[in-house]
Scaffold this motif. Sequence first.
Motif, mmCIF file in Angstrom:
data_model
loop_
_atom_site.group_PDB
_atom_site.id
_atom_site.type_symbol
_atom_site.label_atom_id
_atom_site.label_comp_id
_atom_site.label_asym_id
_atom_site.label_seq_id
_atom_site.Cartn_x
_atom_site.Cartn_y
_atom_site.Cartn_z
ATOM 1 N N GLU A 63 0.740 -1.425 0.066
ATOM 2 C CA GLU A 63 -0.123 -0.049 0.095
ATOM 3 C C GLU A 63 0.862 1.478 0.179
ATOM 4 N N LEU A 64 2.243 0.985 0.201
ATOM 5 C CA LEU A 64 3.022 2.351 0.179
ATOM 6 C C LEU A 64 3.849 2.616 -1.214
ATOM 7 N N PRO A 115 8.998 4.141 -5.031
ATOM 8 C CA PRO A 115 9.536 5.072 -6.001
ATOM 9 C C PRO A 115 10.551 4.228 -7.007
ATOM 10 N N LYS A 124 8.673 2.429 -9.706
ATOM 11 C CA LYS A 124 8.079 3.233 -10.315
ATOM 12 C C LYS A 124 8.961 3.665 -11.435
ATOM 13 N N LYS A 127 14.065 -7.001 -1.833
ATOM 14 C CA LYS A 127 15.422 -7.290 -1.789
ATOM 15 C C LYS A 127 15.487 -8.754 -1.333
ATOM 16 N N ASN A 176 12.313 -3.427 7.892
ATOM 17 C CA ASN A 176 11.570 -2.425 8.695
ATOM 18 C C ASN A 176 10.121 -2.554 8.474
ATOM 19 N N VAL A 234 7.634 -0.966 9.277
ATOM 20 C CA VAL A 234 6.906 0.315 9.023
ATOM 21 C C VAL A 234 6.679 0.409 7.393
ATOM 22 N N ILE A 235 7.773 0.103 6.749
ATOM 23 C CA ILE A 235 7.786 0.304 5.215
ATOM 24 C C ILE A 235 8.042 -0.936 4.383
ATOM 25 N N ARG A 243 19.307 -0.080 4.651
ATOM 26 C CA ARG A 243 18.394 1.111 4.242
ATOM 27 C C ARG A 243 19.050 2.147 5.069
ATOM 28 N N THR A 254 13.958 6.713 13.338
ATOM 29 C CA THR A 254 12.918 6.107 12.878
ATOM 30 C C THR A 254 13.031 4.257 13.043
ATOM 31 N N GLU A 255 14.355 4.031 12.448
ATOM 32 C CA GLU A 255 14.967 2.874 12.535
ATOM 33 C C GLU A 255 14.997 2.181 13.754
ATOM 34 N N GLY A 276 7.071 6.222 11.763
ATOM 35 C CA GLY A 276 7.196 6.508 10.223
ATOM 36 C C GLY A 276 8.538 5.692 9.767
ATOM 37 N N GLY A 277 8.467 6.049 8.515
ATOM 38 C CA GLY A 277 9.827 5.680 7.788
ATOM 39 C C GLY A 277 10.397 6.613 6.602
ATOM 40 N N LEU A 278 11.430 6.357 6.028
ATOM 41 C CA LEU A 278 11.860 7.340 4.945
ATOM 42 C C LEU A 278 12.366 6.511 3.849
ATOM 43 N N ILE A 279 11.792 6.806 2.573
ATOM 44 C CA ILE A 279 11.831 6.175 1.582
ATOM 45 C C ILE A 279 12.558 7.112 0.405
ATOM 46 N N ARG A 280 13.104 6.492 -0.848
ATOM 47 C CA ARG A 280 13.547 7.141 -1.789
ATOM 48 C C ARG A 280 12.642 8.513 -2.075
ATOM 49 N N ASP A 323 10.237 10.606 -4.096
ATOM 50 C CA ASP A 323 9.449 10.240 -5.397
ATOM 51 C C ASP A 323 9.639 10.848 -6.509
ATOM 52 N N ILE A 357 6.910 8.357 5.324
ATOM 53 C CA ILE A 357 5.745 7.520 4.888
ATOM 54 C C ILE A 357 5.519 6.795 6.273
ATOM 55 N N ALA A 358 3.809 6.363 6.345
ATOM 56 C CA ALA A 358 3.401 5.394 7.528
ATOM 57 C C ALA A 358 2.244 5.147 6.969
ATOM 58 N N SER A 359 1.274 4.259 7.536
ATOM 59 C CA SER A 359 0.196 4.089 7.305
ATOM 60 C C SER A 359 -0.817 5.122 7.420
ATOM 61 N N LEU A 406 4.412 11.956 2.786
ATOM 62 C CA LEU A 406 2.908 11.812 2.999
ATOM 63 C C LEU A 406 2.709 13.312 3.921
#
Lengths: 98, 231
Positions: A13-14, A17, A20, A41, A69, A71-72, B57, B92-93, B99-103, B105, B147-149, B175
């Motif tokens: 659901e997340l 990138p 994409k 991974k 993790n 969370v993600i 990560r 966050t880790e 929450g968490g941090l991703i690449r 967008d 990001i987080a739910s 988000l």
Amino acid sequence: MPTIVVDVMPKAELLDPQGKAVAGALARLGNNEITGVRVGKRFELTTDGPVDDATLAEVRRIADDLLSNSVIENVVGVTVVDGATVSTEAGTGETVAP
Amino acid sequence: MRIGVVTFPGSLDDRDALRAVRLADAEPVALWHGAHDLDGVDAIVLPGGFSYGDYLRAGAIAAHAPIMAEVIDAAGKGMPVLGICNGFQMLTEAHLLPGGLIRNDVGTFVRRDQALRVEQTDTAWTNGFTAGQEIVIPLKNGEGGFIASDDELDRIEGEGRVAFRYLGLNPNGSLRDIAGVTNERGNVVGLMPHPEHATEIGFGPDTADAMRSGIDGLTFFTSAIRALQAV
């Protein structure tokens, strides 16, 4: 030597990138059949000795605590290959040939 | 007042953070990731950079560094802890922040002077701001998408734990434009932009008054000093 494979994927659901970007590249290369790409991974953990239930329990702990993790990401598979034992998790029940 | 800055393998902004502490009139203390020792500091900064090359990560391996046991323990007892960029990813880790941090967008590294709105001033690192204050500090990251739910986002919004929001352009797909968050107690704060790079006239972002004169970041550090003096 047994190898334990741990597969981790970004949560469905997340945003992904990376996936994409790959999907965008495929479209630019002229592929219009592939409509989506998600990038995860694969970890390959090796042991010297045989893999028993205790080892697998420990690997699942490592998968949850360090390799992913929650969370993600989700751990989508913990599988033993190269050995007599084949164990699976989360319904990814394929037997991988050694 | 002694504020420690932890150096990890691959930290980049530890020296700038130490300098920011000094500019705020506190004593900067260099701490080492491999030591189980906080050297008696009163507050801790986890600086930006690319610890362990962002392997696994961003921030994940550093979050398990020896000193993090002491950092987590001290944070639990109320010590002010600020995570900047890679430091935010570590927090966050380490589950000190949600929450968490991703690449990003946009798929690229982004560097810009970033406008933020201060959403929560009741924290150890933001008490010197006024609620809703707009500030500009540098942003530079490749994995800054917060990001987080939906449930988690609703929860932290409801608890007033969004500390900063991006204003104008959202640089990384975070988000709800979330740039930084705090823990429930308000002593642990993390954000992707870099306050330590906006603490001295001549070296900060441009302002309407003069080039490179922006020092909005200094208030983070003076806030921590004020929080410690109030204890």
